[in-house]
Design a protein around this motif. Sequence first.
Motif, PDB file in Angstrom:
ATOM      1  N   TYR A 100       0.823  -1.190   0.000  1.00  0.00           N
ATOM      2  CA  TYR A 100       0.000   0.000   0.000  1.00  0.00           C
ATOM      3  C   TYR A 100       0.871   1.260   0.000  1.00  0.00           C
ATOM      4  O   TYR A 100       0.665   2.158  -0.804  1.00  0.00           O
ATOM      5  CB  TYR A 100      -0.953  -0.018   1.197  1.00  0.00           C
ATOM      6  CG  TYR A 100      -1.587   1.314   1.461  1.00  0.00           C
ATOM      7  CD1 TYR A 100      -2.618   1.769   0.656  1.00  0.00           C
ATOM      8  CD2 TYR A 100      -1.132   2.125   2.488  1.00  0.00           C
ATOM      9  CE1 TYR A 100      -3.191   2.996   0.878  1.00  0.00           C
ATOM     10  CE2 TYR A 100      -1.697   3.354   2.715  1.00  0.00           C
ATOM     11  CZ  TYR A 100      -2.728   3.791   1.907  1.00  0.00           C
ATOM     12  OH  TYR A 100      -3.287   5.007   2.124  1.00  0.00           O
ATOM     13  N   ASN A 101       1.846   1.312   0.902  1.00  0.00           N
ATOM     14  CA  ASN A 101       2.695   2.502   0.987  1.00  0.00           C
ATOM     15  C   ASN A 101       3.479   2.728  -0.310  1.00  0.00           C
ATOM     16  O   ASN A 101       3.667   3.873  -0.731  1.00  0.00           O
ATOM     17  CB  ASN A 101       3.645   2.411   2.176  1.00  0.00           C
ATOM     18  CG  ASN A 101       2.922   2.571   3.491  1.00  0.00           C
ATOM     19  OD1 ASN A 101       1.891   3.238   3.573  1.00  0.00           O
ATOM     20  ND2 ASN A 101       3.431   1.941   4.533  1.00  0.00           N
ATOM     21  N   PHE A 114      -1.352  -1.222  -5.121  1.00  0.00           N
ATOM     22  CA  PHE A 114      -2.623  -1.246  -4.393  1.00  0.00           C
ATOM     23  C   PHE A 114      -3.281  -2.617  -4.526  1.00  0.00           C
ATOM     24  O   PHE A 114      -3.844  -3.148  -3.569  1.00  0.00           O
ATOM     25  CB  PHE A 114      -3.581  -0.165  -4.908  1.00  0.00           C
ATOM     26  CG  PHE A 114      -3.171   1.242  -4.588  1.00  0.00           C
ATOM     27  CD1 PHE A 114      -2.465   1.547  -3.434  1.00  0.00           C
ATOM     28  CD2 PHE A 114      -3.501   2.281  -5.440  1.00  0.00           C
ATOM     29  CE1 PHE A 114      -2.096   2.862  -3.134  1.00  0.00           C
ATOM     30  CE2 PHE A 114      -3.151   3.590  -5.156  1.00  0.00           C
ATOM     31  CZ  PHE A 114      -2.442   3.876  -4.006  1.00  0.00           C
ATOM     32  N   ALA A 132      -1.542  -5.121  -2.232  1.00  0.00           N
ATOM     33  CA  ALA A 132      -1.910  -4.883  -0.833  1.00  0.00           C
ATOM     34  C   ALA A 132      -3.366  -5.257  -0.576  1.00  0.00           C
ATOM     35  O   ALA A 132      -3.697  -5.863   0.449  1.00  0.00           O
ATOM     36  CB  ALA A 132      -1.672  -3.421  -0.463  1.00  0.00           C
ATOM     37  N   ALA A 133      -4.249  -4.935  -1.502  1.00  0.00           N
ATOM     38  CA  ALA A 133      -5.674  -5.227  -1.337  1.00  0.00           C
ATOM     39  C   ALA A 133      -5.922  -6.732  -1.277  1.00  0.00           C
ATOM     40  O   ALA A 133      -6.745  -7.202  -0.490  1.00  0.00           O
ATOM     41  CB  ALA A 133      -6.471  -4.603  -2.478  1.00  0.00           C
ATOM     42  N   CYS A 138      -5.625  -5.297   2.796  1.00  0.00           N
ATOM     43  CA  CYS A 138      -5.382  -3.902   3.190  1.00  0.00           C
ATOM     44  C   CYS A 138      -6.580  -3.034   2.789  1.00  0.00           C
ATOM     45  O   CYS A 138      -6.833  -2.809   1.604  1.00  0.00           O
ATOM     46  CB  CYS A 138      -4.106  -3.398   2.528  1.00  0.00           C
ATOM     47  SG  CYS A 138      -3.738  -1.676   2.896  1.00  0.00           S
ATOM     48  N   ALA A 154      -5.980   0.213   0.639  1.00  0.00           N
ATOM     49  CA  ALA A 154      -5.649  -0.144  -0.744  1.00  0.00           C
ATOM     50  C   ALA A 154      -6.918  -0.508  -1.512  1.00  0.00           C
ATOM     51  O   ALA A 154      -7.070  -0.142  -2.678  1.00  0.00           O
ATOM     52  CB  ALA A 154      -4.658  -1.301  -0.778  1.00  0.00           C
ATOM     53  N   ASN A 205      -8.628   2.721  -2.308  1.00  0.00           N
ATOM     54  CA  ASN A 205      -7.927   3.434  -3.363  1.00  0.00           C
ATOM     55  C   ASN A 205      -8.144   2.788  -4.725  1.00  0.00           C
ATOM     56  O   ASN A 205      -8.267   3.484  -5.736  1.00  0.00           O
ATOM     57  CB  ASN A 205      -6.441   3.553  -3.043  1.00  0.00           C
ATOM     58  CG  ASN A 205      -6.182   4.540  -1.926  1.00  0.00           C
ATOM     59  OD1 ASN A 205      -7.096   5.186  -1.406  1.00  0.00           O
ATOM     60  ND2 ASN A 205      -4.933   4.660  -1.523  1.00  0.00           N
TER      61      ASN A 205
END
Length: 84
Positions: free
Chosen positions: A1-2, A24, A27-28, A32, A35, A38
């Motif tokens: 995510y970061n 993203f 991470a998703a 997350c 993410a 986003n």
Amino acid sequence: YNLGMCWLRGHGVDKDEKKAVQWFEKAAEKGCMPAMHNLAVCYSQGVGVEKDEKKAEEWAAAAQRHEDPAFQQYTSQREDAVVD
């Protein structure tokens, strides 16, 4: 995510929305919530990906299933903005 945020905003790297979406997604897929949110915004607005309302709705629903109440309140006020 970061890492996705770094690519999206161009922090420490050249801005690359496609790479941001890739991070993203990674991470998703690991659960997350930010993410997922986003990704919903990216697909809804066509940021780094082709606009796809179906995918936007799927990611928004996934984020909602995993969000805590404080995060839900925050995102409800910023539905069309990525989460930093």
